[in-house]
Write a protein that holds these residues in place. Sequence first.
Motif, PDB file in Angstrom:
ATOM      1  N   SER A  83       0.987  -1.626   0.198  1.00  0.00           N
ATOM      2  CA  SER A  83      -0.206  -0.021  -0.282  1.00  0.00           C
ATOM      3  C   SER A  83       0.563   1.469   0.025  1.00  0.00           C
ATOM      4  O   SER A  83       0.293   2.675  -0.146  1.00  0.00           O
ATOM      5  CB  SER A  83      -1.078  -0.189   0.803  1.00  0.00           C
ATOM      6  N   LEU A  84       2.226   1.197   0.238  1.00  0.00           N
ATOM      7  CA  LEU A  84       2.736   2.417   0.424  1.00  0.00           C
ATOM      8  C   LEU A  84       3.051   2.970  -1.564  1.00  0.00           C
ATOM      9  O   LEU A  84       3.144   4.616  -1.566  1.00  0.00           O
ATOM     10  CB  LEU A  84       4.624   2.123   0.344  1.00  0.00           C
ATOM     11  N   ARG A  85       2.774   2.410  -2.039  1.00  0.00           N
ATOM     12  CA  ARG A  85       2.184   3.365  -3.785  1.00  0.00           C
ATOM     13  C   ARG A  85       1.473   3.980  -3.696  1.00  0.00           C
ATOM     14  O   ARG A  85       1.564   4.871  -4.456  1.00  0.00           O
ATOM     15  CB  ARG A  85       1.795   1.440  -4.856  1.00  0.00           C
ATOM     16  N   ALA A  86       0.977   3.735  -3.091  1.00  0.00           N
ATOM     17  CA  ALA A  86      -0.830   4.803  -2.586  1.00  0.00           C
ATOM     18  C   ALA A  86       0.140   6.726  -1.829  1.00  0.00           C
ATOM     19  O   ALA A  86      -0.371   7.938  -2.397  1.00  0.00           O
ATOM     20  CB  ALA A  86      -2.122   4.774  -1.391  1.00  0.00           C
ATOM     21  N   LEU A  87       1.573   6.132  -1.506  1.00  0.00           N
ATOM     22  CA  LEU A  87       1.903   7.400  -1.237  1.00  0.00           C
ATOM     23  C   LEU A  87       3.171   7.679  -1.544  1.00  0.00           C
ATOM     24  O   LEU A  87       4.067   8.486  -1.453  1.00  0.00           O
ATOM     25  CB  LEU A  87       2.251   7.076   0.453  1.00  0.00           C
ATOM     26  N   TRP A  88       3.596   7.131  -2.528  1.00  0.00           N
ATOM     27  CA  TRP A  88       4.532   7.747  -3.553  1.00  0.00           C
ATOM     28  C   TRP A  88       4.373   9.212  -3.549  1.00  0.00           C
ATOM     29  O   TRP A  88       3.218   9.352  -4.614  1.00  0.00           O
ATOM     30  CB  TRP A  88       4.205   6.940  -4.549  1.00  0.00           C
ATOM     31  N   PRO A  89       5.290  10.326  -3.316  1.00  0.00           N
ATOM     32  CA  PRO A  89       5.178  11.377  -3.587  1.00  0.00           C
ATOM     33  C   PRO A  89       4.778  12.267  -5.179  1.00  0.00           C
ATOM     34  O   PRO A  89       4.213  12.883  -5.093  1.00  0.00           O
ATOM     35  CB  PRO A  89       6.437  12.184  -2.859  1.00  0.00           C
ATOM     36  N   TRP A  90       5.212  12.034  -5.868  1.00  0.00           N
ATOM     37  CA  TRP A  90       5.189  12.191  -7.036  1.00  0.00           C
ATOM     38  C   TRP A  90       4.036  11.319  -7.804  1.00  0.00           C
ATOM     39  O   TRP A  90       4.717  10.114  -8.822  1.00  0.00           O
ATOM     40  CB  TRP A  90       6.460  12.524  -7.975  1.00  0.00           C
ATOM     41  N   GLN A  91       2.852  11.932  -7.604  1.00  0.00           N
ATOM     42  CA  GLN A  91       1.594  10.973  -8.738  1.00  0.00           C
ATOM     43  C   GLN A  91       0.947  12.518  -8.401  1.00  0.00           C
ATOM     44  O   GLN A  91       0.699  13.137  -8.648  1.00  0.00           O
ATOM     45  CB  GLN A  91       1.339  10.416  -7.774  1.00  0.00           C
TER      46      GLN A  91
END
Length: 311
Positions: free
Chosen positions: A243-251
């Motif tokens: 779920s860290l994918r949701a927190l990738w800063p640049w999106q």
Amino acid sequence: MLLDAGRGALIGTVEIIPGVSGGTVALIVGVYETLIASAGSLARGVATALADGVRGRGFARAGAHFAAVRWAVVLPVGVGMIIAVLVASAVLAPVIEAEPVASRALFAGLIIASLIVPIRMVGGRWRAREYGVAVLGAIAGFALTSLPHVDPLEPPLPVVALAAAFAVCALVVPGVSGSFLLLAVGMYAPTLAAVNERDLVYLGVFVLGAMIGLGLFVSVLQWLLEHRRRVMLATMTGLMIGSLRALWPWQDESGLQAPGGDLVPVVLLVLLGITAVGGVLLVEAAVLRRAAARLEAGGAASPDPRSDAAA
């Protein structure tokens, strides 16, 4: 009473910060087991009252569940939590909207540091089975956070109730953040907005979903943590990683983007988040050591307080 309200304020403040577990703070301030047991009794009491009321059986069974609630503790803690959530939401919401990259970076650091909690709670050396279910959990978490998010302005009310039902399950395990679960499914920002705008319909549905989650899911999770503890915690670890994918800063709405020119401040914010949770975990460890020492000095057994709380 004032002390319990202060404890509730601490729990409520961290509960809206993704990655910082309100359950962990409840454990640190000494009200975790009381809140979990009382929440379960309250949910069962409401469900029993509804079922027996429809069948004309009276409310004696529901009254027994309600009597098991530690109201003298639960009420002031609840008031403190509500006040803290209202204040902290008003502060956080505009920051998240104005600085999405920085917010995601800080939250990512909080989550990365929080991974140590379920990893440590598995206990002993990880076996192939634990690694396998963790990988499956990571894949599932990544896939779920890759789905298109609901409309951030007007999420369907059934989705609100379902999200609340799952988020409240994070209360069972210290270290797992309910706010992070909301963030991962795109419900964090609209929930903050509903709190700030006093959207009573949204909040009423959210509370109803949370009560259903307490009544249906928390007992199941408690059973799994007692009888399938290692597999359950390994799965939680994998879900958090994926779920860290949701927190990738640049999106943006089109998907993930490459790092921008703000790489250095983003990395610093990630490190800040890791440090903040690390500090909380160090305090928690000190509290647990003191509790174990008191039990040992009293001649009692000294089980892991987290195991007792989750059982």
